[in-house]
Design a protein around this motif. Sequence first.
Motif, PDB file in Angstrom:
ATOM      1  N   ARG B  93       0.830  -1.200   0.000  1.00 11.10           N
ATOM      2  CA  ARG B  93       0.000   0.000   0.000  1.00 11.10           C
ATOM      3  C   ARG B  93       0.867   1.254   0.000  1.00 11.10           C
ATOM      4  NH1 ARG B  93      -3.675   3.725   1.659  1.00 11.10           N
ATOM      5  NH2 ARG B  93      -5.731   3.149   0.914  1.00 11.10           N
ATOM      6  N   ARG B 145      -6.889   4.375  -8.323  1.00 13.10           N
ATOM      7  CA  ARG B 145      -7.643   3.131  -8.527  1.00 13.10           C
ATOM      8  C   ARG B 145      -6.907   1.955  -7.873  1.00 13.10           C
ATOM      9  NH1 ARG B 145     -11.705   0.468  -8.071  1.00 13.10           N
ATOM     10  NH2 ARG B 145     -12.025  -1.322  -9.434  1.00 13.10           N
ATOM     11  N   GLU B 148      -7.558   1.994  -4.223  1.00 10.58           N
ATOM     12  CA  GLU B 148      -8.925   1.501  -3.980  1.00 10.58           C
ATOM     13  C   GLU B 148      -8.949  -0.026  -3.965  1.00 10.58           C
ATOM     14  OE1 GLU B 148     -11.866   4.807  -6.006  1.00 10.58           O
ATOM     15  OE2 GLU B 148     -11.697   2.846  -6.975  1.00 10.58           O
ATOM     16  N   LEU B 149      -8.306  -0.612  -4.964  1.00 13.18           N
ATOM     17  CA  LEU B 149      -8.278  -2.082  -5.061  1.00 13.18           C
ATOM     18  C   LEU B 149      -7.609  -2.693  -3.832  1.00 13.18           C
ATOM     19  CD1 LEU B 149      -7.392  -2.640  -8.826  1.00 13.18           C
ATOM     20  CD2 LEU B 149      -9.519  -3.279  -7.669  1.00 13.18           C
ATOM     21  N   ASP B 151      -7.679  -1.575  -0.921  1.00  8.90           N
ATOM     22  CA  ASP B 151      -8.657  -1.519   0.173  1.00  8.90           C
ATOM     23  C   ASP B 151      -9.809  -2.509  -0.019  1.00  8.90           C
ATOM     24  OD1 ASP B 151      -7.204   0.409   1.435  1.00  8.90           O
ATOM     25  OD2 ASP B 151      -8.342   2.085   0.579  1.00  8.90           O
ATOM     26  N   GLN B 152     -10.144  -2.782  -1.291  1.00 12.97           N
ATOM     27  CA  GLN B 152     -11.323  -3.606  -1.554  1.00 12.97           C
ATOM     28  C   GLN B 152     -11.051  -5.110  -1.531  1.00 12.97           C
ATOM     29  OE1 GLN B 152     -12.465  -1.991  -5.321  1.00 12.97           O
ATOM     30  NE2 GLN B 152     -13.672  -0.322  -4.430  1.00 12.97           N
ATOM     31  N   ILE B 153      -9.854  -5.482  -1.972  1.00 17.81           N
ATOM     32  CA  ILE B 153      -9.560  -6.913  -2.086  1.00 17.81           C
ATOM     33  C   ILE B 153      -9.039  -7.436  -0.742  1.00 17.81           C
ATOM     34  CG2 ILE B 153      -8.102  -8.621  -3.272  1.00 17.81           C
ATOM     35  CD1 ILE B 153      -8.293  -6.768  -5.766  1.00 17.81           C
TER      36      ILE B 153
END
Lengths: 121, 178
Positions: B93, B145, B148-149, B151-153
């Motif tokens: 990250r 983006r 974001e990924l 955080d989402q995955i």
Amino acid sequence: MESNVPVSYQEVFSTDKGVVYQCDRTNRLILSFWGSTTPLSARDFAQFRRMVSTVNVHQMALSTDTADDVEILTIPRSERCYVLTLCEVIHLRELLNGASLMLELNSMLRECGCATLSTLG
Amino acid sequence: MKDLDRLRTLIKEPVELVLNQQIKMEMVSSSKYLAMAGWCDRNGYDHSAGFFYKQSEEERKHAMKLFHYLCDQGATAYSPDVPPVGQEFDTLRSVFESALDQEIAVTDSINRIIGVCRREGDYATEELMKWYVKEQVEEEYIARRCLELIDQIPADQVYYLDKKLASVTYDENPFEDE
Ligand SMILES: [Fe+2]
Ligand SMILES: [Fe+2]
């Protein structure tokens, strides 16, 4: 100092220590300072002005080291160099900056479609 | 009296100065991305490493575009000193956070150059810089983006995340011609 100036030389700026001329025949700027006369291209003139303006005059003034008493400046693409004291650096700076301002003014006049410096007399 | 500077080049000194600073910034970006690629590579994020290797090349191209422009137009381009960059990161990250930071700094710098172009009436260089404006919209989008990924995955799907990150593109960039 002014006696044998070629007719193609136009005075750009002068102080009591020197003169900068422009020669439209050879596309050169001529720096006349400390009894020596050096023709420079516009690019080399700008580079030399930057060199002179970045001399650390504070160090020259404050240092007790003899190496800091004078500044050696090599003129771009020329055999010549100046060995200058603090005062002389300041005088040269004044001359070069003054000339550069006049050249800028000449550019501005051209850009807005006005007569350039010489045609103004 | 002739305007000798203008005969030599259409680029004025203040513009030449900021373009040379931008060349340096792009080369620093290239170096930073290479460090990120190296970190990803040795930590097993092969796809992200590939993504950053490519970014590193891209940034060098951005620098070279300006370098050639200056040279072609009779101005002086300087090969920049590139200072050392950080080689270590805490997490994947934080790598992408640094990437976004760098892109934002570049966008700000491009915008300032356009300000200088306008002040100097240099519409040719401004036109060239518009390419960089569009490029930055894309680069910022991609970095955001990716974050974001991350955080989402879910954190345990490392391989999937790595693959996903490397595949992010901005297909709908409204500034792209094609
Ligand atoms: Fe870039
Ligand atoms: Fe970038």
